[in-house]
Design a protein around this motif. Structure first.
Motif, PDB file in Angstrom:
ATOM      1  N   MET A 102     -22.951  13.650 -21.803  1.00 42.52           N
ATOM      2  CA  MET A 102     -23.671  14.914 -21.624  1.00 42.52           C
ATOM      3  C   MET A 102     -22.781  15.903 -20.878  1.00 42.52           C
ATOM      4  O   MET A 102     -22.188  15.578 -19.860  1.00 42.52           O
ATOM      5  CB  MET A 102     -24.964  14.676 -20.830  1.00 42.52           C
ATOM      6  CG  MET A 102     -25.785  15.937 -20.617  1.00 42.52           C
ATOM      7  SD  MET A 102     -27.343  15.608 -19.737  1.00 42.52           S
ATOM      8  CE  MET A 102     -26.696  15.123 -18.130  1.00 42.52           C
ATOM      9  N   THR A 103     -22.713  17.120 -21.391  1.00 40.73           N
ATOM     10  CA  THR A 103     -21.910  18.165 -20.758  1.00 40.73           C
ATOM     11  C   THR A 103     -22.822  19.282 -20.265  1.00 40.73           C
ATOM     12  O   THR A 103     -23.619  19.829 -21.037  1.00 40.73           O
ATOM     13  CB  THR A 103     -20.887  18.748 -21.747  1.00 40.73           C
ATOM     14  OG1 THR A 103     -20.056  17.686 -22.225  1.00 40.73           O
ATOM     15  CG2 THR A 103     -20.040  19.799 -21.059  1.00 40.73           C
ATOM     16  N   LEU A 104     -22.738  19.595 -18.994  1.00 43.25           N
ATOM     17  CA  LEU A 104     -23.553  20.660 -18.423  1.00 43.25           C
ATOM     18  C   LEU A 104     -22.989  22.018 -18.800  1.00 43.25           C
ATOM     19  O   LEU A 104     -21.777  22.217 -18.842  1.00 43.25           O
ATOM     20  CB  LEU A 104     -23.597  20.545 -16.897  1.00 43.25           C
ATOM     21  CG  LEU A 104     -24.279  19.298 -16.319  1.00 43.25           C
ATOM     22  CD1 LEU A 104     -24.136  19.300 -14.804  1.00 43.25           C
ATOM     23  CD2 LEU A 104     -25.748  19.267 -16.699  1.00 43.25           C
ATOM     24  N   GLU A 105     -23.896  22.950 -19.062  1.00 51.43           N
ATOM     25  CA  GLU A 105     -23.459  24.305 -19.405  1.00 51.43           C
ATOM     26  C   GLU A 105     -22.816  24.977 -18.196  1.00 51.43           C
ATOM     27  O   GLU A 105     -21.850  25.718 -18.314  1.00 51.43           O
ATOM     28  CB  GLU A 105     -24.653  25.129 -19.888  1.00 51.43           C
ATOM     29  CG  GLU A 105     -24.289  26.539 -20.326  1.00 51.43           C
ATOM     30  CD  GLU A 105     -25.485  27.304 -20.844  1.00 51.43           C
ATOM     31  OE1 GLU A 105     -25.348  28.518 -21.092  1.00 51.43           O
ATOM     32  OE2 GLU A 105     -26.559  26.684 -21.014  1.00 51.43           O
ATOM     33  N   HIS A 106     -23.377  24.709 -16.996  1.00 50.42           N
ATOM     34  CA  HIS A 106     -22.835  25.253 -15.762  1.00 50.42           C
ATOM     35  C   HIS A 106     -22.576  24.104 -14.796  1.00 50.42           C
ATOM     36  O   HIS A 106     -23.337  23.136 -14.736  1.00 50.42           O
ATOM     37  CB  HIS A 106     -23.803  26.251 -15.126  1.00 50.42           C
ATOM     38  CG  HIS A 106     -24.160  27.398 -16.016  1.00 50.42           C
ATOM     39  ND1 HIS A 106     -23.271  28.402 -16.322  1.00 50.42           N
ATOM     40  CD2 HIS A 106     -25.307  27.689 -16.677  1.00 50.42           C
ATOM     41  CE1 HIS A 106     -23.862  29.269 -17.129  1.00 50.42           C
ATOM     42  NE2 HIS A 106     -25.093  28.853 -17.359  1.00 50.42           N
ATOM     43  N   GLN A 107     -21.526  24.231 -14.024  1.00 53.26           N
ATOM     44  CA  GLN A 107     -21.190  23.185 -13.071  1.00 53.26           C
ATOM     45  C   GLN A 107     -22.074  23.309 -11.813  1.00 53.26           C
ATOM     46  O   GLN A 107     -22.238  24.408 -11.279  1.00 53.26           O
ATOM     47  CB  GLN A 107     -19.721  23.289 -12.667  1.00 53.26           C
ATOM     48  CG  GLN A 107     -18.752  22.915 -13.781  1.00 53.26           C
ATOM     49  CD  GLN A 107     -18.967  21.494 -14.276  1.00 53.26           C
ATOM     50  OE1 GLN A 107     -19.032  20.555 -13.489  1.00 53.26           O
ATOM     51  NE2 GLN A 107     -19.100  21.339 -15.582  1.00 53.26           N
ATOM     52  N   PRO A 108     -22.652  22.196 -11.367  1.00 50.21           N
ATOM     53  CA  PRO A 108     -23.469  22.242 -10.148  1.00 50.21           C
ATOM     54  C   PRO A 108     -22.582  22.416  -8.923  1.00 50.21           C
ATOM     55  O   PRO A 108     -21.367  22.178  -8.984  1.00 50.21           O
ATOM     56  CB  PRO A 108     -24.157  20.876 -10.136  1.00 50.21           C
ATOM     57  CG  PRO A 108     -23.216  19.985 -10.881  1.00 50.21           C
ATOM     58  CD  PRO A 108     -22.616  20.852 -11.947  1.00 50.21           C
ATOM     59  N   PRO A 109     -23.150  22.841  -7.799  1.00 48.22           N
ATOM     60  CA  PRO A 109     -22.358  22.988  -6.579  1.00 48.22           C
ATOM     61  C   PRO A 109     -21.748  21.656  -6.163  1.00 48.22           C
ATOM     62  O   PRO A 109     -22.314  20.587  -6.393  1.00 48.22           O
ATOM     63  CB  PRO A 109     -23.394  23.460  -5.540  1.00 48.22           C
ATOM     64  CG  PRO A 109     -24.497  24.049  -6.348  1.00 48.22           C
ATOM     65  CD  PRO A 109     -24.552  23.256  -7.606  1.00 48.22           C
ATOM     66  N   LYS A 110     -20.599  21.715  -5.542  1.00 47.36           N
ATOM     67  CA  LYS A 110     -19.932  20.509  -5.089  1.00 47.36           C
ATOM     68  C   LYS A 110     -20.632  19.918  -3.872  1.00 47.36           C
ATOM     69  O   LYS A 110     -21.353  20.612  -3.160  1.00 47.36           O
ATOM     70  CB  LYS A 110     -18.469  20.826  -4.737  1.00 47.36           C
ATOM     71  CG  LYS A 110     -17.630  21.267  -5.931  1.00 47.36           C
ATOM     72  CD  LYS A 110     -16.193  21.560  -5.500  1.00 47.36           C
ATOM     73  CE  LYS A 110     -15.346  21.986  -6.692  1.00 47.36           C
ATOM     74  NZ  LYS A 110     -13.944  22.298  -6.295  1.00 47.36           N
ATOM     75  N   ILE A 111     -20.422  18.634  -3.654  1.00 42.66           N
ATOM     76  CA  ILE A 111     -20.959  17.976  -2.473  1.00 42.66           C
ATOM     77  C   ILE A 111     -20.329  18.598  -1.225  1.00 42.66           C
ATOM     78  O   ILE A 111     -19.130  18.843  -1.179  1.00 42.66           O
ATOM     79  CB  ILE A 111     -20.671  16.460  -2.505  1.00 42.66           C
ATOM     80  CG1 ILE A 111     -21.398  15.816  -3.704  1.00 42.66           C
ATOM     81  CG2 ILE A 111     -21.118  15.798  -1.206  1.00 42.66           C
ATOM     82  CD1 ILE A 111     -21.024  14.371  -3.910  1.00 42.66           C
ATOM     83  N   THR A 112     -21.148  18.855  -0.233  1.00 48.44           N
ATOM     84  CA  THR A 112     -20.654  19.482   0.994  1.00 48.44           C
ATOM     85  C   THR A 112     -21.372  18.901   2.197  1.00 48.44           C
ATOM     86  O   THR A 112     -22.467  18.360   2.079  1.00 48.44           O
ATOM     87  CB  THR A 112     -20.875  21.011   0.949  1.00 48.44           C
ATOM     88  OG1 THR A 112     -20.466  21.583   2.184  1.00 48.44           O
ATOM     89  CG2 THR A 112     -22.331  21.342   0.710  1.00 48.44           C
ATOM     90  N   SER A 113     -20.743  18.990   3.344  1.00 48.06           N
ATOM     91  CA  SER A 113     -21.375  18.530   4.586  1.00 48.06           C
ATOM     92  C   SER A 113     -21.934  19.706   5.377  1.00 48.06           C
ATOM     93  O   SER A 113     -22.461  19.534   6.462  1.00 48.06           O
ATOM     94  CB  SER A 113     -20.353  17.772   5.448  1.00 48.06           C
ATOM     95  OG  SER A 113     -19.248  18.612   5.771  1.00 48.06           O
ATOM     96  N   ASN A 114     -21.812  20.898   4.811  1.00 43.23           N
ATOM     97  CA  ASN A 114     -22.220  22.109   5.519  1.00 43.23           C
ATOM     98  C   ASN A 114     -23.129  22.946   4.623  1.00 43.23           C
ATOM     99  O   ASN A 114     -22.727  23.389   3.552  1.00 43.23           O
ATOM    100  CB  ASN A 114     -20.978  22.921   5.914  1.00 43.23           C
ATOM    101  CG  ASN A 114     -21.318  24.109   6.791  1.00 43.23           C
ATOM    102  OD1 ASN A 114     -22.482  24.382   7.074  1.00 43.23           O
ATOM    103  ND2 ASN A 114     -20.297  24.830   7.208  1.00 43.23           N
ATOM    104  N   LEU A 115     -24.371  23.167   5.053  1.00 40.59           N
ATOM    105  CA  LEU A 115     -25.309  23.955   4.266  1.00 40.59           C
ATOM    106  C   LEU A 115     -24.794  25.365   3.995  1.00 40.59           C
ATOM    107  O   LEU A 115     -25.093  25.971   2.969  1.00 40.59           O
ATOM    108  CB  LEU A 115     -26.659  24.040   4.989  1.00 40.59           C
ATOM    109  CG  LEU A 115     -27.557  22.801   4.929  1.00 40.59           C
ATOM    110  CD1 LEU A 115     -28.772  23.005   5.816  1.00 40.59           C
ATOM    111  CD2 LEU A 115     -27.998  22.512   3.505  1.00 40.59           C
TER     112      LEU A 115
END
Length: 487
Positions: free
Chosen positions: A1-14
């Motif tokens: 499955m290929t997403l049309e848009h890339q989700p935000p990357k994992i982060t430790s800071n909101l």
């Protein structure tokens, strides 16, 4: 499955996820040949545009070594900026004190307290120079507290909304004529207008405020007598000395009723969960669009900045009763609310539901018998009737019995009385396990609908509560409305 848009990357800071908020067409997309768009700033993680301010200020203070975990942060605010700052510094364990006007909603206060923020109330009507004003209070407190700093939105850096301006221009592909911004201190609109016009000078920026706020009529930084408007996060009884209104092309004042009605309309018709100040901005945008003089084939485009979430107004904006009591909904919305609450039932009562005769059980019956009876009749609850006088004493729930059997606390041979919800006091000094509310055949369906807002079913009895006549659920109510073709 290929997403049309890339989700935000994992982060430790909101703070890494602040911004990049969506822009959507609202109210059909067009009004009088003007395309109306909404920039959903309330989708930031604590629900407001103030997260952009909070992120910029906190990062700036840390870069200048002016903020450490031991620093107490004091914020004069209507609420949203303190919520955003508290979220930004939660991991650093900074002490946060919010100095808020008395009109700040209970919902915001509960959220701030849950975030560990200390609350100080200031008179809503106090002018900027008054000793009890929230700004004066904040600075006076800072003088008393060692290692403290005041975050004053009227003094924020000019570049704080550059990213927002760039997002708006990119999302609109520079095809943009008007931008509408809610105004409280003037910091957001003045900085955003500067950033937008640096890239596209012909853009017109309009300020939106409550009726009787001072920006639209201010001359020479005069003060005006303040009326106690209901819209939060908009309006002021003074204009900050460093406010530059030279880039603002016009002002639109909005009534409380128009702001709240539009916010509820956006929720019901568009699924947009914004607050009353955002409702005011959308009303202003639509009102302006309806008056645009069209002399060319050009389709104008307007963007409304939706700066807050309705989640901070659960007891006000989302309360039908509060809106009606305070006369804050227009005629159309009032008719909708009155229809949903009473008129669609046409004075019908519980008797009109034509419920089947009640299936009951005695307190001495076993748990296994109760479960078998509920399974046979496809009921989830059974009224419990006293074996001698037939009086209603409580009810038994299928889910409760199954849970107790599953964890071993109940046995199939246990009497129902041991696990039922009891409408009566069991022993001296023991409280009832369930509050009883009288529902009779004469109870109006409008009142029954209100009962179902907090309860899953109703036991119908006679006026003396001697006889159990039936059990009603929301399903019965919906079926009744469906039969009348009004659901």
């Amino acid at each position: 499955m290929t997403l049309e848009h890339q989700p935000p990357k994992i982060t430790s800071n909101l703070a890494d996820n602040v911004g990049l908020t969506p822009m959507v067409k609202v109210m059909g997309g067009h009004s009088n040949n003007v395309e109306v768009l909404a920039k959903l700033e309330y989708t930031n993680f604590t629900g407001s545009i103030k997260e952009r301010t909070a992120k910029f200020i906190i990062e700036d203070l840390k870069a200048k070594n002016k903020l450490s975990p031991k620093t107490t942060i004091i914020i004069p605010t209507s609420g949203n900026l303190a919520i955003s700052v508290a979220g930004m510094v939660a991991k650093d364990r900074n002490k946060v004190i919010a100095v808020v006007p008395e009109r700040t909603s209970t919902d915001k206060i509960h959220l701030l307290k849950a975030m560990g923020v200390e609350i100080i109330r200031a008179p809503t009507e106090a002018r900027r120079e008054a000793a009890e004003n929230m700004y004066s209070t904040a600075y006076k407190l800072s003088e008393q507290l060692q290692n403290s700093i005041v975050i004053d939105e009227t003094n924020i850096p000019s570049a704080v909304y550059d990213d927002l301006a760039e997002e708006i221009l990119q999302q609109s592909v520079l095809q943009l004529d008007y931008v509408f911004v809610g105004v409280e201190t003037g910091s957001t609109i003045s900085r955003l207008a500067k950033a937008l016009k640096a890239e596209k000078p012909e853009i017109k920026v309009y300020g939106v405020e409550p009726v009787d706020s001072v920006f639209a009529r201010n001359e020479g930084n005069q003060h005006y007598k303040r009326r106690e408007w209901k819209i939060e996060d908009l309006g002021s009884n003074f204009v900050p000395k460093n406010f530059d209104g030279s880039l603002i092309d016009g002002w639109i004042q909005v009534s409380d009723k128009d702001a709240y009605s539009t916010a509820r309309r956006l929720l019901r018709e568009e699924g947009i969960t914004c607050g009353p100040s955002s409702g005011a901005v959308v009303w202003a945008t639509l009102n302006h669009a309806s008056n645009v003089q069209q002399h060319t084939t050009h389709t104008f485009r307007s963007v409304a900045i939706l700066n807050d979430t309705m989640r901070n107004y659960m007891s006000t904006l989302l309360s039908d009763e509060w809106l009606l009591e305070n006369d804050l909904v227009d005629e159309m919305t009032t008719k909708q609310l009155e229809y949903l609450s009473s008129e669609r039932y046409r004075a019908a009562s519980v008797e009109d539901l034509q419920l089947p005769a009640a299936v009951t059980i005695s307190p001495s019956a076993t748990v296994s018998h109760a479960l078998n009876l509920m399974m046979e009749r496809e009921y989830s609850q059974l009224p419990v009737i006293h074996s001698s006088n037939k009086k209603l004493v409580g009810y038994i729930s299928e889910s409760t019995l199954e849970a107790h059997l599953s964890d071993g606390s109940a046995q199939p041979e246990d009497p129902v009385s041991k696990w039922m919800f009891n409408f009566l006091k069991r022993n001296k000094g023991e409280k009832s396990t369930a509050k009883y509310e009288m529902i009779t055949p004469d109870t109006s369906l409008a009142d029954l609908a209100k009962f179902f807002e907090k309860n899953s079913f109703a036991v119908v009895t006679d006026a003396d509560r001697k006889w159990c006549l039936g059990v009603a659920t929301k399903y019965d109510l919906i079926s009744f409305l469906n039969r009348r073709n009004v659901f």
